[in-house]
Structure formats: structure tokens, C-alpha cells
Design a protein around this motif. Structure first.
Motif, short mmCIF file in Angstrom:
data_model
loop_
_atom_site.label_atom_id
_atom_site.label_comp_id
_atom_site.label_asym_id
_atom_site.label_seq_id
_atom_site.Cartn_x
_atom_site.Cartn_y
_atom_site.Cartn_z
N GLN A 80 0.85 -1.19 0.00
CA GLN A 80 0.00 0.00 0.00
C GLN A 80 0.90 1.25 0.00
O GLN A 80 2.07 1.20 0.33
N LYS A 81 0.31 2.36 -0.37
CA LYS A 81 1.04 3.62 -0.41
C LYS A 81 1.49 3.97 1.01
O LYS A 81 0.73 3.79 1.95
N GLY A 82 2.71 4.42 1.08
CA GLY A 82 3.24 4.81 2.37
C GLY A 82 3.91 3.67 3.09
O GLY A 82 4.46 3.84 4.18
N HIS A 83 3.92 2.54 2.49
CA HIS A 83 4.53 1.38 3.11
C HIS A 83 6.03 1.46 2.94
O HIS A 83 6.54 1.79 1.89
N ILE A 84 6.79 1.20 4.00
CA ILE A 84 8.25 1.25 3.96
C ILE A 84 8.73 -0.04 3.30
O ILE A 84 8.33 -1.14 3.69
N HIS A 85 9.62 0.20 2.31
CA HIS A 85 10.11 -0.95 1.55
C HIS A 85 11.13 -1.70 2.38
O HIS A 85 12.03 -1.11 2.95
N HIS A 86 11.03 -3.00 2.41
CA HIS A 86 11.98 -3.86 3.12
C HIS A 86 12.70 -4.69 2.08
O HIS A 86 12.30 -5.81 1.78
N GLY A 87 13.69 -4.21 1.47
CA GLY A 87 14.41 -4.95 0.45
C GLY A 87 15.57 -5.72 1.05
O GLY A 87 15.91 -5.58 2.22
N ARG A 88 16.24 -6.46 0.23
CA ARG A 88 17.39 -7.21 0.69
C ARG A 88 18.62 -6.30 0.71
O ARG A 88 18.73 -5.40 -0.11
N LYS A 89 19.50 -6.59 1.61
CA LYS A 89 20.75 -5.84 1.67
C LYS A 89 21.70 -6.40 0.65
O LYS A 89 21.71 -7.60 0.38
N ARG A 90 22.46 -5.50 0.05
CA ARG A 90 23.43 -5.93 -0.94
C ARG A 90 24.61 -6.54 -0.21
O ARG A 90 25.08 -6.00 0.78
N MET A 91 25.11 -7.63 -0.75
CA MET A 91 26.21 -8.34 -0.10
C MET A 91 27.50 -8.06 -0.88
O MET A 91 27.47 -7.96 -2.11
N GLU A 92 28.59 -7.98 -0.16
CA GLU A 92 29.90 -7.79 -0.77
C GLU A 92 30.48 -9.16 -1.07
O GLU A 92 30.32 -10.09 -0.28
N PRO A 93 31.16 -9.30 -2.25
CA PRO A 93 31.71 -10.62 -2.58
C PRO A 93 32.87 -10.96 -1.65
O PRO A 93 33.66 -10.10 -1.28
N THR A 94 32.94 -12.22 -1.31
CA THR A 94 34.01 -12.69 -0.42
C THR A 94 35.16 -13.24 -1.25
O THR A 94 36.29 -13.25 -0.77
N GLN A 95 34.90 -13.63 -2.46
CA GLN A 95 35.92 -14.19 -3.34
C GLN A 95 35.74 -13.61 -4.73
O GLN A 95 34.62 -13.36 -5.18
N VAL A 96 36.85 -13.49 -5.41
CA VAL A 96 36.79 -13.02 -6.77
C VAL A 96 37.29 -14.15 -7.64
O VAL A 96 38.39 -14.67 -7.41
N ILE A 97 36.53 -14.54 -8.61
CA ILE A 97 36.93 -15.63 -9.49
C ILE A 97 37.13 -15.02 -10.88
O ILE A 97 36.24 -14.38 -11.43
N ALA A 98 38.30 -15.23 -11.40
CA ALA A 98 38.64 -14.69 -12.72
C ALA A 98 38.23 -15.68 -13.79
O ALA A 98 38.59 -16.86 -13.74
N ILE A 99 37.51 -15.23 -14.79
CA ILE A 99 37.10 -16.07 -15.92
C ILE A 99 37.94 -15.63 -17.11
O ILE A 99 37.91 -14.48 -17.51
N PRO A 100 38.72 -16.55 -17.65
CA PRO A 100 39.59 -16.18 -18.77
C PRO A 100 38.79 -15.89 -20.03
O PRO A 100 37.72 -16.43 -20.22
#
Length: 166
Positions: free
Chosen positions: A142-162
Motif C-alpha cells: 500500500q502507499k506509504g509502506h516502507i520498503h523492506h528490500g534485501r541488503k546488498r552483499m559484498e563478494p568474499t571471493q573473486v573468481i577470474a574467468i579467462p
């Protein structure tokens, strides 16, 4: 003595005459017996011929009756064969109709419990009654309702794709 001899001679002559007459009487009796026997045998032959004629006539009548009975029996067997053929055709048609009815009944009686159809596609699908009181608002946020979205997560690992090599 001469008288005795004449008397004895007369006696002997009388007995000879009697003996000579006997074959004649016997012959006459034999002839009469043969005549009677011939008449009797002729009567017997006539009776047997009449009996044979009557029996032949009866045999011919019974032969005709047998032929008629055989014709009737053959006609009855033909009718029976026709009726059996008709019965077979009717039974075959009945069996096919029963199989068709069983197949159609099985198709009609399918629902979500005995087929792969989802329960929402059942005919006569009953809606579950909702006991809530309607507020008149649209469903959703409904109008005026506070949005409860998901929190963005930071990556813990980076995987390189050749990069693909060409």
C-alpha cells in the motif's frame, strides 16, 4: 380140408385186397394232404406278399418322413448357425461398447489424484472460502509502506574467468 383151404385162401385174398387198397387210400390221403399243404402255402405266400407290400409301402412312407425330418433339421441348423453368427456379432459389438465406455469413464474420472493434471485444472474446482473481512484495498503493498528490500552483499571471493581464445 379143401374147405379149410378155401376159407384160408379167401381170408388171405381178403387181406391181400385190403393191403392192395391201403396204398391207394394212402396215396389218396397223400394227394389230399399235398393239396391242402399247397393251398395253405399259397395262402401263406399271398399273406406274406401282402405283408411285404404293406411293409414296403410303410418303409417308403417312413423314408419320405425321414427325408422331411432331415430337411427340417438342416433348416433348423442353418437358422441356429445364423442366430449364433448374429449373437457373436452382437457380443463383439457389446464388448467394444463396454471397452469404449470403460475408457471414457476412466477419462471422465481423472483428477489431480490419479493423473498428472494439477489440482487447479479439475473441473468443479472448489474455491477455498476465505473468512477475512474485505477492506476494499488493492492487494499488494500500500502507499506509504516502507520498503523492506534485501541488503546488498559484498563478494568474499573473486573468481577470474579467462577470455575465450579464438
Amino acid at each position: 380140408m379143401q374147405e379149410q383151404f378155401k376159407a384160408a385162401f379167401r381170408e388171405q385174398n381178403a387181406s391181400i385186397r385190403k393191403l392192395e387198397e391201403e396204398p391207394g387210400k394212402t396215396h389218396a390221403q397223400t394227394v389230399s394232404v399235398r393239396k391242402i399243404w399247397s393251398e395253405i402255402s399259397d395262402d401263406v405266400y399271398k399273406e406274406t406278399d401282402a405283408g411285404k407290400f404293406a411293409l414296403r409301402k410303410e418303409i417308403a412312407r417312413l423314408g419320405q418322413r425321414i427325408l422331411e425330418m432331415e430337411r427340417q433339421r438342416n433348416a433348423a441348423l442353418d437358422r441356429l448357425q445364423d442366430k449364433n453368427h448374429e449373437l457373436y456379432e452382437v457380443k463383439a459389438a457389446l464388448y467394444e461398447a463396454e471397452q469404449k465406455i470403460a475408457g471414457l469413464t476412466a477419462r471422465i474420472n481423472k483428477d489431480h489424484t490419479n493423473s498428472s493434471k494439477p489440482s487447479s485444472q479439475n473441473p468443479n474446482h472448489k474455491t477455498i472460502p476465505n473468512g477475512r473481512v474485505k477492506s476494499g484495498k488493492k492487494p499488494g503493498g500500500q502507499k506509504g509502506h516502507i520498503h523492506h528490500g534485501r541488503k546488498r552483499m559484498e563478494p568474499t571471493q573473486v573468481i577470474a574467468i579467462p577470455a575465450p581464445s579464438i
